[in-house]
Design a protein around this motif. Structure first.
Motif, PDB file in Angstrom:
ATOM      1  N   TRP A 146      10.245   7.487  -5.811  1.00  0.00           N
ATOM      2  CA  TRP A 146      11.496   7.472  -6.585  1.00  0.00           C
ATOM      3  C   TRP A 146      11.353   6.676  -7.866  1.00  0.00           C
ATOM      4  O   TRP A 146      11.783   7.116  -8.930  1.00  0.00           O
ATOM      5  CB  TRP A 146      12.636   6.867  -5.781  1.00  0.00           C
ATOM      6  N   ILE A 147      10.758   5.480  -7.763  1.00  0.00           N
ATOM      7  CA  ILE A 147      10.668   4.652  -8.966  1.00  0.00           C
ATOM      8  C   ILE A 147       9.634   5.182  -9.948  1.00  0.00           C
ATOM      9  O   ILE A 147       9.701   4.872 -11.131  1.00  0.00           O
ATOM     10  CB  ILE A 147      10.445   3.161  -8.638  1.00  0.00           C
ATOM     11  N   SER A 148       8.721   6.020  -9.487  1.00  0.00           N
ATOM     12  CA  SER A 148       7.727   6.597 -10.399  1.00  0.00           C
ATOM     13  C   SER A 148       8.373   7.564 -11.385  1.00  0.00           C
ATOM     14  O   SER A 148       7.825   7.826 -12.450  1.00  0.00           O
ATOM     15  CB  SER A 148       6.628   7.313  -9.617  1.00  0.00           C
TER      16      SER A 148
ATOM     17  N   LYS B 171       1.734   6.822  -6.783  1.00  0.00           N
ATOM     18  CA  LYS B 171       0.586   7.583  -7.287  1.00  0.00           C
ATOM     19  C   LYS B 171       0.660   9.060  -6.903  1.00  0.00           C
ATOM     20  O   LYS B 171       0.412   9.942  -7.721  1.00  0.00           O
ATOM     21  CB  LYS B 171      -0.713   6.956  -6.755  1.00  0.00           C
ATOM     22  N   GLU B 172       1.019   9.334  -5.649  1.00  0.00           N
ATOM     23  CA  GLU B 172       1.086  10.725  -5.196  1.00  0.00           C
ATOM     24  C   GLU B 172       2.159  11.509  -5.940  1.00  0.00           C
ATOM     25  O   GLU B 172       1.997  12.697  -6.198  1.00  0.00           O
ATOM     26  CB  GLU B 172       1.351  10.794  -3.688  1.00  0.00           C
ATOM     27  N   HIS B 173       3.242  10.856  -6.283  1.00  0.00           N
ATOM     28  CA  HIS B 173       4.361  11.551  -6.928  1.00  0.00           C
ATOM     29  C   HIS B 173       4.163  11.706  -8.431  1.00  0.00           C
ATOM     30  O   HIS B 173       4.537  12.732  -8.997  1.00  0.00           O
ATOM     31  CB  HIS B 173       5.669  10.812  -6.637  1.00  0.00           C
TER      32      HIS B 173
ATOM     33  N   GLY C   4      -2.735  -1.384 -13.672  1.00  0.00           N
ATOM     34  CA  GLY C   4      -2.039  -0.597 -12.653  1.00  0.00           C
ATOM     35  C   GLY C   4      -2.611  -0.886 -11.279  1.00  0.00           C
ATOM     36  O   GLY C   4      -3.765  -1.296 -11.138  1.00  0.00           O
ATOM     37  N   VAL C   5      -1.795  -0.678 -10.257  1.00  0.00           N
ATOM     38  CA  VAL C   5      -2.202  -0.974  -8.882  1.00  0.00           C
ATOM     39  C   VAL C   5      -2.327   0.337  -8.113  1.00  0.00           C
ATOM     40  O   VAL C   5      -1.431   1.174  -8.130  1.00  0.00           O
ATOM     41  CB  VAL C   5      -1.171  -1.896  -8.185  1.00  0.00           C
ATOM     42  N   LEU C   6      -3.447   0.479  -7.425  1.00  0.00           N
ATOM     43  CA  LEU C   6      -3.737   1.678  -6.646  1.00  0.00           C
ATOM     44  C   LEU C   6      -4.079   1.309  -5.210  1.00  0.00           C
ATOM     45  O   LEU C   6      -4.780   0.325  -4.966  1.00  0.00           O
ATOM     46  CB  LEU C   6      -4.939   2.415  -7.242  1.00  0.00           C
ATOM     47  N   ALA C   7      -3.608   2.104  -4.271  1.00  0.00           N
ATOM     48  CA  ALA C   7      -4.021   1.945  -2.876  1.00  0.00           C
ATOM     49  C   ALA C   7      -5.438   2.486  -2.741  1.00  0.00           C
ATOM     50  O   ALA C   7      -5.792   3.502  -3.334  1.00  0.00           O
ATOM     51  CB  ALA C   7      -3.076   2.706  -1.958  1.00  0.00           C
ATOM     52  N   THR C   8      -6.257   1.798  -1.981  1.00  0.00           N
ATOM     53  CA  THR C   8      -7.633   2.230  -1.752  1.00  0.00           C
ATOM     54  C   THR C   8      -7.706   3.047  -0.457  1.00  0.00           C
ATOM     55  O   THR C   8      -6.735   3.133   0.288  1.00  0.00           O
ATOM     56  CB  THR C   8      -8.562   1.016  -1.611  1.00  0.00           C
ATOM     57  N   SER C   9      -8.881   3.603  -0.193  1.00  0.00           N
ATOM     58  CA  SER C   9      -9.051   4.343   1.064  1.00  0.00           C
ATOM     59  C   SER C   9      -8.849   3.409   2.255  1.00  0.00           C
ATOM     60  O   SER C   9      -8.301   3.811   3.282  1.00  0.00           O
ATOM     61  CB  SER C   9     -10.426   5.013   1.117  1.00  0.00           C
TER      62      SER C   9
ATOM     63  N   VAL D  60       0.836  -1.205   0.000  1.00  0.00           N
ATOM     64  CA  VAL D  60       0.000   0.000   0.000  1.00  0.00           C
ATOM     65  C   VAL D  60       0.873   1.257   0.000  1.00  0.00           C
ATOM     66  O   VAL D  60       0.630   2.191  -0.771  1.00  0.00           O
ATOM     67  CB  VAL D  60      -0.964   0.010   1.211  1.00  0.00           C
ATOM     68  N   ALA D  61       1.897   1.281   0.839  1.00  0.00           N
ATOM     69  CA  ALA D  61       2.769   2.458   0.938  1.00  0.00           C
ATOM     70  C   ALA D  61       3.502   2.715  -0.383  1.00  0.00           C
ATOM     71  O   ALA D  61       3.623   3.863  -0.821  1.00  0.00           O
ATOM     72  CB  ALA D  61       3.760   2.277   2.084  1.00  0.00           C
ATOM     73  N   ILE D  62       3.980   1.660  -1.017  1.00  0.00           N
ATOM     74  CA  ILE D  62       4.662   1.798  -2.310  1.00  0.00           C
ATOM     75  C   ILE D  62       3.693   2.355  -3.349  1.00  0.00           C
ATOM     76  O   ILE D  62       4.027   3.284  -4.097  1.00  0.00           O
ATOM     77  CB  ILE D  62       5.249   0.444  -2.754  1.00  0.00           C
ATOM     78  N   CYS D  63       2.481   1.798  -3.395  1.00  0.00           N
ATOM     79  CA  CYS D  63       1.455   2.281  -4.328  1.00  0.00           C
ATOM     80  C   CYS D  63       1.126   3.745  -4.062  1.00  0.00           C
ATOM     81  O   CYS D  63       0.980   4.546  -4.997  1.00  0.00           O
ATOM     82  CB  CYS D  63       0.189   1.447  -4.207  1.00  0.00           C
TER      83      CYS D  63
END
Length: 161
Positions: free
Chosen positions: A143-145, A30-32, A112-117, A23-26
């Protein structure tokens, strides 16, 4: 443990714990970048973010550090990445499966993989020490994004698919 840079014993046997890192990686990715992370990139990020072996290499880093800046400070790390991915793929599979089945991540139409609420809430409820550890994963996801897609990422690190 098969090698010193495999996932640590606690992490290896605990897909619930590993799912928080997924979740943290996702989230960081996404945020970046505004884009969901591709599944292969999780296989790279998870063993690095979870292992105590790599923990010291994250000292004095933040979300702006960037992957190549981090690697320049840890040149031996790049040689350990392919073996680390191979040694931990079973546990990464379990973590992704648990994250999806528990509703902490979801997949978009292009894979693609997304973190949910629900995933975001799970991160917020962790102890301060755990949140500090999970912050490494958020940063690494960011970083990897910056690299592009998984193929470019793995190619830039010398990892053959």
């Amino acid at each position: 443990m098969t090698t010193q840079y495999s996932l640590d014993l606690l992490s290896k046997s605990n897909p619930v714990y590993l799912s928080l890192f997924v979740v943290a990686i996702c989230q960081g990715h996404k945020e970046h970048s505004g884009r969901p992370i591709e599944i292969p990139s999780i296989y790279l990020a998870l063993p690095i973010c979870c292992s105590n072996f790599f923990q010291k290499s994250f000292s004095n880093t933040n979300i702006k550090t960037g992957l190549f800046s981090w690697l320049n400070k840890q040149p031996d790390t790049i040689y350990m990445i392919p073996q680390s991915i191979r040694n931990t793929s079973k546990f990464t599979n379990q973590a992704i499966q648990f994250s999806a089945h528990s509703g902490m991540i979801e997949f978009n139409k292009s894979g693609g993989v997304l973190a949910t609420s629900k995933g975001h809430e799970a991160l917020k409820t962790q102890s301060k020490k755990s949140r500090t550890t999970l912050k490494r994963a958020v940063n690494f996801g960011a970083w990897i994004s910056e690299i592009g897609d998984s193929r470019e990422l793995f190619s830039s690190l010398g990892v053959k698919a």
